[in-house]
Motif scaffolding. Sequence first.
Motif, PDB file in Angstrom:
ATOM      1  N   GLY A 343       0.779  -1.218   0.000  1.00  0.00           N
ATOM      2  CA  GLY A 343       0.000   0.000   0.000  1.00  0.00           C
ATOM      3  C   GLY A 343       0.814   1.272   0.000  1.00  0.00           C
ATOM      4  N   THR A 344       2.136   1.141   0.088  1.00  0.00           N
ATOM      5  CA  THR A 344       2.987   2.334   0.181  1.00  0.00           C
ATOM      6  C   THR A 344       4.003   2.385  -0.960  1.00  0.00           C
ATOM      7  OG1 THR A 344       2.746   2.331   2.590  1.00  0.00           O
ATOM      8  CG2 THR A 344       4.563   3.630   1.666  1.00  0.00           C
ATOM      9  N   ALA A 345       4.998   1.490  -0.902  1.00  0.00           N
ATOM     10  CA  ALA A 345       6.053   1.488  -1.915  1.00  0.00           C
ATOM     11  C   ALA A 345       6.887   0.226  -1.788  1.00  0.00           C
ATOM     12  CB  ALA A 345       6.945   2.719  -1.781  1.00  0.00           C
ATOM     13  N   GLY A 346       7.586  -0.092  -2.854  1.00  0.00           N
ATOM     14  CA  GLY A 346       8.518  -1.210  -2.845  1.00  0.00           C
ATOM     15  C   GLY A 346       9.816  -0.795  -3.509  1.00  0.00           C
ATOM     16  N   ALA A 347      10.894  -1.522  -3.194  1.00  0.00           N
ATOM     17  CA  ALA A 347      12.199  -1.225  -3.777  1.00  0.00           C
ATOM     18  C   ALA A 347      12.942  -2.533  -4.031  1.00  0.00           C
ATOM     19  CB  ALA A 347      13.012  -0.330  -2.842  1.00  0.00           C
ATOM     20  N   ARG A 348      13.589  -2.612  -5.183  1.00  0.00           N
ATOM     21  CA  ARG A 348      14.412  -3.786  -5.516  1.00  0.00           C
ATOM     22  C   ARG A 348      15.520  -3.307  -6.456  1.00  0.00           C
ATOM     23  NH1 ARG A 348      10.663  -6.659  -7.213  1.00  0.00           N
ATOM     24  NH2 ARG A 348      10.808  -6.508  -9.488  1.00  0.00           N
ATOM     25  N   ILE A 349      16.723  -3.799  -6.241  1.00  0.00           N
ATOM     26  CA  ILE A 349      17.841  -3.527  -7.136  1.00  0.00           C
ATOM     27  C   ILE A 349      18.390  -4.869  -7.593  1.00  0.00           C
ATOM     28  CG2 ILE A 349      20.161  -2.563  -7.363  1.00  0.00           C
ATOM     29  CD1 ILE A 349      18.068  -0.427  -7.144  1.00  0.00           C
ATOM     30  N   GLU A 350      18.470  -5.045  -8.904  1.00  0.00           N
ATOM     31  CA  GLU A 350      18.841  -6.357  -9.460  1.00  0.00           C
ATOM     32  C   GLU A 350      19.982  -6.209 -10.451  1.00  0.00           C
ATOM     33  OE1 GLU A 350      16.639 -10.073 -11.783  1.00  0.00           O
ATOM     34  OE2 GLU A 350      15.692  -8.092 -11.715  1.00  0.00           O
ATOM     35  N   ASP A 351      21.002  -7.054 -10.266  1.00  0.00           N
ATOM     36  CA  ASP A 351      22.141  -7.107 -11.171  1.00  0.00           C
ATOM     37  C   ASP A 351      22.343  -8.531 -11.681  1.00  0.00           C
ATOM     38  OD1 ASP A 351      23.542  -4.444 -11.337  1.00  0.00           O
ATOM     39  OD2 ASP A 351      23.367  -4.648  -9.162  1.00  0.00           O
ATOM     40  N   ASP A 352      23.015  -8.620 -12.816  1.00  0.00           N
ATOM     41  CA  ASP A 352      23.346  -9.912 -13.420  1.00  0.00           C
ATOM     42  C   ASP A 352      24.825 -10.196 -13.181  1.00  0.00           C
ATOM     43  OD1 ASP A 352      20.753  -9.822 -14.297  1.00  0.00           O
ATOM     44  OD2 ASP A 352      21.259  -9.301 -16.370  1.00  0.00           O
ATOM     45  N   MET A 353      25.121 -11.334 -12.556  1.00  0.00           N
ATOM     46  CA  MET A 353      26.474 -11.661 -12.118  1.00  0.00           C
ATOM     47  C   MET A 353      27.022 -12.878 -12.850  1.00  0.00           C
ATOM     48  SD  MET A 353      26.968  -9.426  -9.682  1.00  0.00           S
ATOM     49  CE  MET A 353      28.444 -10.113  -8.902  1.00  0.00           C
ATOM     50  N   VAL A 354      28.345 -12.932 -12.977  1.00  0.00           N
ATOM     51  CA  VAL A 354      29.028 -14.131 -13.448  1.00  0.00           C
ATOM     52  C   VAL A 354      30.196 -14.418 -12.516  1.00  0.00           C
ATOM     53  CG1 VAL A 354      30.453 -12.793 -15.090  1.00  0.00           C
ATOM     54  CG2 VAL A 354      30.174 -15.274 -15.393  1.00  0.00           C
ATOM     55  N   ILE A 355      30.327 -15.673 -12.137  1.00  0.00           N
ATOM     56  CA  ILE A 355      31.471 -16.103 -11.331  1.00  0.00           C
ATOM     57  C   ILE A 355      32.666 -16.273 -12.265  1.00  0.00           C
ATOM     58  CG2 ILE A 355      32.420 -17.910  -9.846  1.00  0.00           C
ATOM     59  CD1 ILE A 355      30.301 -16.288  -8.455  1.00  0.00           C
ATOM     60  N   THR A 356      33.796 -15.666 -11.897  1.00  0.00           N
ATOM     61  CA  THR A 356      35.019 -15.776 -12.691  1.00  0.00           C
ATOM     62  C   THR A 356      35.989 -16.736 -11.987  1.00  0.00           C
ATOM     63  OG1 THR A 356      36.038 -13.888 -11.564  1.00  0.00           O
ATOM     64  CG2 THR A 356      34.676 -13.421 -13.519  1.00  0.00           C
ATOM     65  N   GLU A 357      37.154 -16.916 -12.560  1.00  0.00           N
ATOM     66  CA  GLU A 357      38.133 -17.831 -11.971  1.00  0.00           C
ATOM     67  C   GLU A 357      38.598 -17.363 -10.595  1.00  0.00           C
ATOM     68  OE1 GLU A 357      39.014 -20.731 -12.962  1.00  0.00           O
ATOM     69  OE2 GLU A 357      38.001 -20.727 -14.910  1.00  0.00           O
ATOM     70  N   ASP A 358      38.626 -16.041 -10.391  1.00  0.00           N
ATOM     71  CA  ASP A 358      39.152 -15.536  -9.128  1.00  0.00           C
ATOM     72  C   ASP A 358      38.235 -14.555  -8.419  1.00  0.00           C
ATOM     73  OD1 ASP A 358      39.325 -13.488 -10.911  1.00  0.00           O
ATOM     74  OD2 ASP A 358      41.485 -13.146 -10.688  1.00  0.00           O
TER      75      ASP A 358
END
Length: 373
Positions: A343-358
């Motif tokens: 009834g008020t507000a929502g918040a979400r932050i989304e990123d796309d990640m990849v695991i690397t060798e290190d």
Amino acid sequence: MSGKNTAAIAERQSRLLETLDEFGLDAVAVNAGPSLVYLTGLHFHLSERPVLGVFSAAGAHLVLPELESGKAAKAGFDLATFPYNEDPSSWQLAFDKALKAAGATSGKIGVEPTSLRFLELRFIEAATPKAEITSAADCLAELRVRKDAHEIAMMRDAVRMAEEAVEATVNNIRPGATEKEISSELVVQLLRAGSSPTLPFDPIVAAGPNSADPHAVPTTRKLRENEILLIDWGASNDGYFSDLTRLYAFGEPDEQSLQIAEIVAEANAAGRSAAEPGATAASIDRAAREVIEKSGFGKKFTHRTGHGLGLEVHEEPYIRADSDRVLEAGMTFTIEPGIYLAGTAGARIEDDMVITEDGAESLSSISRDLVIL
């Protein structure tokens, strides 16, 4: 299909045979969809005409309508095809021949329980009365969960398309525009940025109290000044997806909206920092969730921290509290903590990640702060 991609397809099919042995399967049968694309590089639409790929030690076999034969001829690898005509009475024979050629009339045949349709299943069952049909979900997930360099490059470009599209969209909207209008403009901009027409999902554009619904559907509600505008969207690059979420506003929102936007950005950063080879999915979920719990909004974070991403918008690995999945180089997934105040507000932050060798890399880079337009 390029030679590089043809080599990748051959390598995937070779790994599939090893994975079949590991999971005690004699063959896998998949209908039109991501796994068929992964194993053949061929795209088919789900329709009233069945399509089925059967893979075993005997090779790759494909049941398809005659009108699609030209597509299969361009596969670039050894693919046995079993076309049928428009007469439905001919369809079973094509399935019979394909499964027999694959040596899959008995033993264990793995299928994807969440995607194989009854249409294809009934033909498989009729062709293999002595076979055991079982789930190949874990087998195929294990095969697809580590992306190669070509797949990561495709996803990186899908992120670029998405970022270009949203920036072009928000620069052209004003208060009074409806959620539907903003969503439609975003789709246009995604196509202009190079996205394939089949998007990973319909963009979520949610303003004000509607942003408190994690899977909101755009409505005719008009955007107002001083309220959160949540946009969750993605692009498709020849079947490889991006999936991002960012926050915007025209004029500064109220103090609580600013607070939850800042908290989810901090939680997102914590999740990204926790991502590395050897970390578990649960440890990343915990890192992001602890930030929100310490802020007092723990009960308002109602979903997992993320999900795998690739040829499907939701696939392995799932970033959730009960997952002991160990992350390895090549695994790609989202980090998307959220807070939802009904009834008020929502918040979400989304990123796309990849695991690397290190370590780990975010494929996405546009501002994670609430952007005041």
